[in-house]
Design a protein around this motif. Structure first.
Motif, PDB file in Angstrom:
ATOM      1  N   SER A   1      35.154  45.930  32.434  1.00 46.15           N
ATOM      2  CA  SER A   1      35.971  46.403  33.556  1.00 46.15           C
ATOM      3  C   SER A   1      36.786  47.610  33.102  1.00 46.15           C
ATOM      4  O   SER A   1      37.988  47.506  32.868  1.00 46.15           O
ATOM      5  CB  SER A   1      36.911  45.306  34.055  1.00 46.15           C
ATOM      6  N   PRO A   2      36.129  48.758  32.949  1.00 43.54           N
ATOM      7  CA  PRO A   2      36.838  49.935  32.440  1.00 43.54           C
ATOM      8  C   PRO A   2      37.903  50.429  33.414  1.00 43.54           C
ATOM      9  O   PRO A   2      37.879  50.097  34.602  1.00 43.54           O
ATOM     10  CB  PRO A   2      35.722  50.975  32.275  1.00 43.54           C
TER      11      PRO A   2
ATOM     12  N   CYS B   1      35.075  56.580  35.003  1.00 41.87           N
ATOM     13  CA  CYS B   1      35.543  55.406  34.260  1.00 41.87           C
ATOM     14  C   CYS B   1      35.659  55.731  32.782  1.00 41.87           C
ATOM     15  O   CYS B   1      34.926  56.569  32.251  1.00 41.87           O
ATOM     16  CB  CYS B   1      34.559  54.250  34.435  1.00 41.87           C
ATOM     17  N   ALA B   2      36.583  55.033  32.129  1.00 36.58           N
ATOM     18  CA  ALA B   2      36.740  55.179  30.682  1.00 36.58           C
ATOM     19  C   ALA B   2      37.200  53.853  30.111  1.00 36.58           C
ATOM     20  O   ALA B   2      38.065  53.181  30.690  1.00 36.58           O
ATOM     21  CB  ALA B   2      37.731  56.291  30.358  1.00 36.58           C
TER      22      ALA B   2
ATOM     23  N   SER C   1      33.620  46.293  25.399  1.00 38.44           N
ATOM     24  CA  SER C   1      34.289  45.066  24.949  1.00 38.44           C
ATOM     25  C   SER C   1      35.729  44.971  25.426  1.00 38.44           C
ATOM     26  O   SER C   1      36.397  43.959  25.164  1.00 38.44           O
ATOM     27  CB  SER C   1      34.253  45.011  23.427  1.00 38.44           C
ATOM     28  N   GLY C   2      36.236  46.014  26.084  1.00 32.29           N
ATOM     29  CA  GLY C   2      37.626  46.007  26.546  1.00 32.29           C
ATOM     30  C   GLY C   2      38.587  46.245  25.394  1.00 32.29           C
ATOM     31  O   GLY C   2      38.238  46.838  24.381  1.00 32.29           O
ATOM     32  N   GLY C   3      39.828  45.786  25.567  1.00 32.16           N
ATOM     33  CA  GLY C   3      40.814  45.868  24.496  1.00 32.16           C
ATOM     34  C   GLY C   3      41.729  47.066  24.539  1.00 32.16           C
ATOM     35  O   GLY C   3      42.842  47.000  24.003  1.00 32.16           O
ATOM     36  N   VAL C   4      41.272  48.169  25.147  1.00 33.08           N
ATOM     37  CA  VAL C   4      42.094  49.375  25.243  1.00 33.08           C
ATOM     38  C   VAL C   4      41.992  49.883  26.669  1.00 33.08           C
ATOM     39  O   VAL C   4      40.881  50.056  27.177  1.00 33.08           O
ATOM     40  CB  VAL C   4      41.614  50.485  24.273  1.00 33.08           C
ATOM     41  N   ASP C   5      43.129  50.127  27.317  1.00 27.53           N
ATOM     42  CA  ASP C   5      43.066  50.506  28.736  1.00 27.53           C
ATOM     43  C   ASP C   5      44.452  50.934  29.201  1.00 27.53           C
ATOM     44  O   ASP C   5      45.462  50.598  28.574  1.00 27.53           O
ATOM     45  CB  ASP C   5      42.623  49.292  29.564  1.00 27.53           C
TER      46      ASP C   5
END
Ligand code: ARG
Length: 263
Positions: free
Chosen positions: A243-244, A203-204, A208-212
């Motif tokens: 939720s990476p 996983c990466a 906080s999310g925001g980049v995926d």
């Protein structure tokens, strides 16, 4: 599969795009929020990343990414190739824009899908395409089976693709890139439970999310230290907190990839 983000060619279908736009009305951030560039990245070019390939249908509509690892060999995700045949897909190199007509188009002479592949949450999400003609672009090195230390939690990894710039949004016309930190197995297990198979996945992403990565980025590279170390595979939504993104752990499959590269 419905809850999982699946790229495929849905983005190319007008009806699906309209439906996605409608969905986006309910999931988009508040009006005035910054555009969520992949999600949370910047535009780039295939000149900067010459090994970055578009996987397209026979009309050259991009639906997945791939990585050129030898002049006639492209690594992508198994789930991108389900239902495809050597005549239904093309690989396009040197084309920064989805709507471009430049670059090099190659036909595919063989599709190797990991023989144990069943679904993205069961692992083995790797495929190797053999091209009928060589790509005149620099190739990417990829990890070997002993390189497992590249996934040390917090390591910076680069993602690339033409996928949607928000969950349920539309694809990016221009290639995008971003960096995300790798996530520990225990943290990813907390996010995904038994769907996270640590032997086959990594996983990466930020807590906080925001980049995926997002829909349409599948099959594309996760680069660590300039080497192909993962393949964009799945996630719940895109760029959501805790939720990476989940990537194929390439060290597990590099020997099989090498066998295909040398075949
Ligand atoms: N399965 C998607 C694809 O086929 C990739 C989704 C990645 N999702 C994520 N949240 N990182 O394009």
């Amino acid at each position: 599969m419905s809850r999982l983000t699946r790229a495929r060619r849905t983005a190319a279908l007008a009806a699906a795009t309209a439906a996605a736009a409608a969905t986006a009305l309910f999931t988009a951030p508040a009006a005035g929020a910054a555009p969520q560039p992949i999600v949370g990245g910047t535009t780039t070019t295939t000149s900067a990343y010459p090994f970055m390939m578009q996987i397209t249908d026979s009309s050259q509509r991009q639906f997945c990414g791939g990585t050129l690892v030898a002049p006639t060999k492209v690594v992508t995700a198994a789930h991108c190739m389900v239902g495809e045949t050597t005549s239904s897909v093309r690989v396009v190199g040197g084309r920064t824009y989805r709507n471009g007509t430049n670059g090099t188009v190659a036909r595919v002479s063989n599709i190797w899908i990991h023989p144990d592949y069943r679904s993205v949450t069961r692992g083995d999400d790797v495929a190797v395409l053999t091209l009928s003609t060589s790509m005149p672009y620099a190739t990417a090195p990829y990890v070997s089976s002993s390189d497992t230390s590249v996934y040390a939690p917090g390591t910076t990894a680069r993602i690339l693709g033409w996928g949607t710039t928000s969950s349920g949004g539309s694809s990016s016309n221009q290639l995008r890139t971003a960096t995300v930190p790798t996530v520990s197995d225990s943290s990813c297990r907390n996010s995904y439970g038994s769907r996270y198979i640590s032997s086959d996945m990594v996983c990466a992403g930020y807590a906080s999310g925001g980049v995926d990565t997002c829909q349409g980025d599948s099959g594309g590279p996760l680069l660590i230290g300039g080497r192909l170390a993962g393949i964009t595979s799945w996630g719940d939504g895109c760029a959501a907190a805790d939720s990476p993104g989940v990537y194929t752990r390439l060290t597990t499959f590099s020997a099989q990839v090498t066998a295909q590269v040398n075949s």
